[in-house]
Design a protein around this motif. Structure first.
Motif, PDB file in Angstrom:
ATOM      1  N   THR A   1      -9.725  -9.362   5.546  1.00 47.14           N
ATOM      2  CA  THR A   1      -8.934 -10.531   6.167  1.00 47.14           C
ATOM      3  C   THR A   1      -7.957 -11.414   5.742  1.00 47.14           C
TER       4      THR A   1
ATOM      5  N   PRO B   1      -7.855 -12.674  12.737  1.00 48.46           N
ATOM      6  CA  PRO B   1      -7.649 -11.567  12.595  1.00 48.46           C
ATOM      7  C   PRO B   1      -8.281 -10.311  13.474  1.00 48.46           C
TER       8      PRO B   1
ATOM      9  N   VAL C   1      -7.314  -3.786   9.583  1.00 44.26           N
ATOM     10  CA  VAL C   1      -7.709  -5.401   9.858  1.00 44.26           C
ATOM     11  C   VAL C   1      -6.355  -5.865   9.914  1.00 44.26           C
TER      12      VAL C   1
ATOM     13  N   SER D   1      -9.539  -6.394  14.295  1.00 44.84           N
ATOM     14  CA  SER D   1      -9.829  -5.157  13.719  1.00 44.84           C
ATOM     15  C   SER D   1      -9.627  -3.922  14.739  1.00 44.84           C
TER      16      SER D   1
ATOM     17  N   CYS E   1      -3.480  -9.015  11.167  1.00 44.18           N
ATOM     18  CA  CYS E   1      -3.307 -10.460  11.194  1.00 44.18           C
ATOM     19  C   CYS E   1      -1.873 -10.508  11.451  1.00 44.18           C
TER      20      CYS E   1
END
Length: 350
Positions: free
Chosen positions: A108, A35, A18, A37, A20
Motif C-alpha cells: 500500500t 488503496p 494494489v 486491491s 492508490c
C-alpha cells in the motif's frame, strides 16, 4: 472540486495489483484515496477500469514499477486501450522514497509512492514494443541461456574426459547433450534472422551496425531487443546508466572508497557486450589503440575491457540513431573518442 490531474499508482505482484488514486487540485494540494486491491488477470484489469471510470479528470496517468515480468500483461492491456502509462525502474522509486524519508515498505505504501511521483514529476510514457521486437527479445534471451548451458556442458565433458575411470556412457550422454544445445542455438538464430528479414528497414539498419569490427548479429539483436530499439533513450549517458555501466563514486571527506560501475541496470546488455569488447580490443584497430592506451596508464585488463564495452555500446547507439555504417577513419565526438577520466579507470566489469 474537480482535480487537475489524477495518477493511479499500481504496486504489482504475481497475483495482486494494489492501487492508490492520487489527485492534484487547482490549489496544488495532493490527496490520496484508500488503496484498492485487484487480481493480476483480465478480470482484475476490468475491475480496475471500472474503479477509474468513477473519476472525471482531464488527465489520468497510470504508474507502475518494472517488477520482473508481472507488470507486462497489465501494461499491454492499458496501452491497447490508449491509457497514459509510465513504467519506472525500481532503483528510481527506491531513491524517491528515500527523499520523502519513508522507511516503511508495504504494498500500500509503494502504491502511494508511485501515485505521488506521477503527480509531482513529468514522466515519460511507456512505449509498447512491436510484435517483432517482443519476439526477438524472448529469442535472444533464450539464445543466451542455451549458450550458457552449452558452456557448462562442455566444461563438464572436459572434466569427465580427464577423470580416472569415467564410464563411457557418461561421456556419450554429455556429447549428445552438447550436440542438442548446438542445434538449438542454430535454430534460435535462424528464427531471429527470419523475423528480422521480414522487415527490410530493420534488416538494413542492423547490417549497417554489424560493420563494427567485433560486433556480430546476435550482439546487436540482444541490445536492440533489451532497449526496444532505443525508443526511450534520449542520449548516450542515459543508455550507459540503463546498462549499468555508469560510474559509481564512493568519496566523503578524507575517505577514498572504491569507484566502480554501478551494475544497476540491464545485465543482459552487459553480458552481450563482454565478448565483443574482448574481441574488439584485439581485432578492431581503433579499439585496440584505445584499449592499449588504457592499459599503459593502468595495467588492469578488466578495466580496459569495461571501457571498450561502454564505448561499443555508445557507438552502436550512435550508428542506429544516425542510420550510418561504421567508418574507421571518421572522427567522432569527444563522447565516444576520448579516454575516460581518471575515475573511469577504476571501473570493474561484472
Amino acid at each position: 472540486m474537480k482535480p487537475l490531474k489524477l495518477c493511479i499508482g499500481i504496486d504489482v505482484s504475481k497475483d495482486t495489483l494494489v492501487c492508490c488514486k492520487g489527485s492534484l487540485d487547482p490549489g496544488n494540494r495532493i490527496s490520496f484515496s484508500k488503496p484498492r486491491s485487484f487480481s493480476n488477470d483480465h478480470e482484475g484489469f476490468a475491475q480496475l477500469s471500472g474503479w477509474i471510470k468513477e473519476e472525471s479528470c482531464p488527465e489520468i496517468r497510470f504508474v507502475m514499477e518494472a517488477t520482473g515480468v508481472y507488470y507486462e500483461n497489465l501494461a499491454y492491456w492499458l496501452d491497447s486501450r490508449g491509457s497514459q502509462l509510465s513504467v519506472i525502474l525500481p532503483g528510481k522509486i527506491k531513491h524517491y522514497a528515500k527523499s520523502l524519508n519513508i522507511k516503511t515498505k508495504t504494498d500500500t505504501v509503494d502504491a502511494r509512492i508511485l501515485s505521488r511521483i506521477g503527480l509531482e514529476r513529468k514522466l515519460d510514457s511507456w512505449k509498447m514494443p512491436s510484435g517483432a521486437m517482443r519476439e526477438i527479445k524472448f529469442l535472444s534471451r533464450e539464445y543466451r541461456e542455451v549458450k550458457a548451458k552449452l558452456v557448462v556442458s562442455k566444461n563438464q565433458l572436459h572434466a569427465k574426459m580427464h577423470s580416472y575411470g569415467c564410464p563411457p556412457s557418461v561421456e556419450k550422454r554429455l556429447k549428445k547433450q552438447i550436440g542438442l544445445l548446438e542445434t538449438q542455438l542454430l535454430e534460435i538464430e535462424a528464427e531471429i534472422r527470419k523475423t528480422v528479414m521480414a522487415d527490410n528497414t530493420l534488416y538494413d539498419r542492423i547490417n549497417r551496425i554489424v560493420t563494427i569490427p567485433g560486433v556480430g548479429f546476435m550482439t546487436v539483436m540482444s541490445i536492440l531487443s533489451e532497449t526496444n530499439a532505443f525508443v526511450l533513450v534520449k542520449n548516450a549517458k542515459q543508455l550507459v546508466s540503463y546498462a549499468g555501466l555508469d560510474i559509481q563514486h564512493n568519496r566523503s571527506g578524507l575517505k577514498e572508497g572504491k569507484t566502480k560501475i554501478s551494475k544497476r541496470g540491464n545485465s543482459f546488455i552487459r553480458n552481450a557486450l563482454y565478448m565483443p569488447a574482448l574481441c574488439a580490443s584485439k581485432r578492431n584497430p581503433s579499439m585496440k589503440v584505445f584499449y592499449n592506451r588504457l592499459i599503459e596508464r593502468k595495467p588492469a585488463k578488466k578495466i580496459g575491457i569495461t571501457a571498450v564495452a561502454r564505448k561499443l555500446l555508445i557507438l552502436i547507439y550512435t550508428l542506429w540513431k544516425n542510420n550510418e555504417e561504421f567508418e574507421p577513419e571518421r572522427k567522432r565526438s569527444r563522447q565516444t573518442d576520448d579516454l575516460p577520466t581518471q575515475d573511469e579507470h577504476n571501473v570493474l566489469l561484472q
